[in-house]
Write a protein that holds these residues in place. Structure first.
Motif, short mmCIF file in Angstrom:
data_model
loop_
_atom_site.label_atom_id
_atom_site.label_comp_id
_atom_site.label_asym_id
_atom_site.label_seq_id
_atom_site.Cartn_x
_atom_site.Cartn_y
_atom_site.Cartn_z
N PRO A 74 0.80 -1.22 0.00
CA PRO A 74 0.00 0.00 0.00
C PRO A 74 0.84 1.28 0.00
O PRO A 74 0.42 2.28 -0.60
CB PRO A 74 -0.86 -0.11 1.25
N ALA A 75 2.00 1.26 0.62
CA ALA A 75 2.84 2.47 0.65
C ALA A 75 3.22 2.89 -0.77
O ALA A 75 3.16 4.07 -1.12
CB ALA A 75 4.08 2.24 1.50
N LEU A 76 3.60 1.92 -1.59
CA LEU A 76 3.94 2.23 -2.98
C LEU A 76 2.70 2.65 -3.77
O LEU A 76 2.76 3.60 -4.56
CB LEU A 76 4.60 1.02 -3.66
N ALA A 77 1.57 2.01 -3.51
CA ALA A 77 0.32 2.39 -4.18
C ALA A 77 -0.03 3.84 -3.86
O ALA A 77 -0.37 4.62 -4.76
CB ALA A 77 -0.80 1.45 -3.77
N TYR A 78 0.06 4.22 -2.58
CA TYR A 78 -0.21 5.60 -2.20
C TYR A 78 0.74 6.55 -2.92
O TYR A 78 0.32 7.55 -3.50
CB TYR A 78 -0.02 5.80 -0.68
N SER A 79 2.01 6.24 -2.88
CA SER A 79 3.01 7.11 -3.49
C SER A 79 2.75 7.33 -4.98
O SER A 79 2.78 8.47 -5.46
CB SER A 79 4.40 6.50 -3.28
N LEU A 80 2.48 6.26 -5.70
CA LEU A 80 2.26 6.37 -7.15
C LEU A 80 0.95 7.10 -7.46
O LEU A 80 0.89 7.90 -8.41
CB LEU A 80 2.27 4.98 -7.78
N CYS A 81 -0.09 6.85 -6.68
CA CYS A 81 -1.37 7.55 -6.91
C CYS A 81 -1.25 9.03 -6.60
O CYS A 81 -1.76 9.87 -7.36
CB CYS A 81 -2.47 6.93 -6.06
N ILE A 82 -0.58 9.37 -5.53
CA ILE A 82 -0.39 10.78 -5.18
C ILE A 82 0.39 11.49 -6.28
O ILE A 82 0.03 12.59 -6.70
CB ILE A 82 0.29 10.92 -3.81
N LYS A 83 1.43 10.84 -6.79
CA LYS A 83 2.20 11.43 -7.89
C LYS A 83 1.31 11.65 -9.12
O LYS A 83 1.34 12.71 -9.73
CB LYS A 83 3.39 10.55 -8.24
N LEU A 84 0.50 10.67 -9.44
CA LEU A 84 -0.41 10.78 -10.61
C LEU A 84 -1.41 11.92 -10.43
O LEU A 84 -1.65 12.70 -11.36
CB LEU A 84 -1.15 9.46 -10.83
N LEU A 85 -1.97 12.05 -9.24
CA LEU A 85 -2.99 13.06 -8.99
C LEU A 85 -2.44 14.47 -8.86
O LEU A 85 -3.17 15.44 -9.11
CB LEU A 85 -3.78 12.71 -7.74
#
Length: 89
Positions: A74-85
């Protein structure tokens, strides 16, 4: 396979319009990280399980969205989604 949850959802101020292309990227992030990613905003709720549900949230600049991720990384998922948004590019 180990499954982890990050207890607190993350609140993000969206910096660009999220359309079908970005929704598909979110689905790929979920697949690559082994997570289910859920988004909530004033328009409702969508998840990485349905690109259409994410597009229907009509995420636009200056909208706030709450992200929750559960699964393998989940930490990587959060990081990548935040970057995308938040990446204006």
């Amino acid at each position: 396979m180990l499954s982890l949850d990050i207890a607190a959802p993350v609140v993000v101020n969206v910096k660009k319009k999220i359309c079908l292309r970005e929704a598909a990227k979110i689905a790929n992030i979920a697949k690559d990280t082994g997570c289910k990613i859920t988004f909530k905003n004033k328009n409702g709720e969508g998840s990485s399980d349905s690109v259409i549900s994410l597009a229907k949230l009509e995420m636009k600049p200056d909208y706030t969205v709450i992200i929750s991720a559960t699964g393998e990384n989940p930490a990587l998922a959060y990081s990548l989604c935040i970057k995308l948004l938040t990446d204006k590019g």
